[in-house]
Write a protein that holds these residues in place. Sequence first.
Motif, short mmCIF file in Angstrom:
data_model
loop_
_atom_site.label_atom_id
_atom_site.label_comp_id
_atom_site.label_asym_id
_atom_site.label_seq_id
_atom_site.Cartn_x
_atom_site.Cartn_y
_atom_site.Cartn_z
N VAL A 193 8.39 2.61 0.95
CA VAL A 193 7.32 3.15 0.12
C VAL A 193 6.45 1.97 -0.27
CG1 VAL A 193 6.72 4.38 -2.00
CG2 VAL A 193 8.81 4.99 -0.74
N LEU A 194 5.20 2.00 0.14
CA LEU A 194 4.27 0.92 -0.18
C LEU A 194 3.35 1.38 -1.31
CD1 LEU A 194 3.23 -0.49 3.32
CD2 LEU A 194 5.26 -0.99 1.93
N GLU A 195 3.47 0.75 -2.47
CA GLU A 195 2.61 1.07 -3.60
C GLU A 195 1.32 0.26 -3.44
OE1 GLU A 195 4.16 2.04 -7.69
OE2 GLU A 195 3.13 0.14 -8.10
N ALA A 196 0.30 0.92 -2.91
CA ALA A 196 -0.93 0.27 -2.48
C ALA A 196 -1.98 0.29 -3.58
CB ALA A 196 -1.45 0.96 -1.21
N PHE A 197 -3.15 -0.24 -3.26
CA PHE A 197 -4.28 -0.22 -4.18
C PHE A 197 -4.98 1.13 -4.12
CE2 PHE A 197 -4.51 -4.75 -2.43
CZ PHE A 197 -3.72 -5.28 -3.42
N GLY A 198 -5.56 1.54 -5.25
CA GLY A 198 -6.50 2.66 -5.28
C GLY A 198 -6.05 3.90 -4.53
N ARG A 199 -6.89 4.36 -3.62
CA ARG A 199 -6.62 5.59 -2.87
C ARG A 199 -5.56 5.42 -1.80
NH1 ARG A 199 -8.54 10.76 -3.55
NH2 ARG A 199 -10.13 10.94 -1.95
#
Length: 324
Positions: A231-237
């Motif tokens: 699970v990659l908690e990315a930036f923004g959208r």
Amino acid sequence: MKLGLITTGGTIAMRKDTSGKSVPALSGENLLDTLPKLAESAQWEIKNFSNFASCNMTPAGMKNLALSVNELFSDPAIGGIVITHGTDTLEETAYFLDTVLSDPRPVVLTAAQRDSSETDSDGPRNLLEAMLVALDPSARERGTLVVLNSEIHAARDVRKLHTSQVNAFTSGAAGSLGNIDLHRVYWHRPPSRTPKLTLPERLANIALVKIYTDMPAGVLEAFFSAAEGLVLEAFGRGNIPPRLVPALEQAVQHGLPVVITSRCLFGRTAPAYGYPGGGADLERSGAWFAGDLSSEKVRLFLALALGLQLPLPEIKRLLEAAGR
């Protein structure tokens, strides 16, 4: 009515020790003694499951908790179950239970931000209002619920936003399911349905990785041999630094599901941006998107689904339904 009470610990079951620090202290029996109305309003079946801070809770512990719920529900006289829990991981345990429990009777989690030593502890009131919700006939078929600060939340939507305030939990734009006022339960909306999964023999090992600026690709690559999903908690959208995309592609080629969530607390991830590292680039690389489901809840969903050895296309379909 007969209700079940499962205690797991948390601040609601703590008192200050001689050093002034909050430590586990109260059993389920002690909690019922905090307000006479609790014992007067229902016949209780108490199970003291654990008594620790919820930072100790694990997916394996959540699985055992689900088994305890099912054991209590084997008694047809029990109309609902209240679970006391620490606030640190309450939203995760609630979502896990919402995913694996199928009984229509209500399961209501509650907690406290102030321990029982405090003169204005929120624990007794929260426990009383959780009981009122569990006793309410309209609580059936609504999935696992969270009751705190006179609000009723769906397990899917609720999040903790503040470390210590009593109004720390919110469901964001989705809003609460209802509230309690003057000992009466009022419902505002039905919950969104959580796709159901059965309990696997084992839970898959899922890594949750927070993306940050100038992050080396080696950080992601370190998880390839140990994790069964990412699970990659990315930036923004749902965007990441372009230098990480080859590592993401490598993970997909290794057969790992890679799911994109956002470090923003609310809003949806989506393949909206076409630049290098943007969501569309990640989708082309094989990543999935979790909609508005939180990183922690996606991790639990993958742990269950991969533990059941479901085909990846089926897991993706279920995850898209879970994330709306």
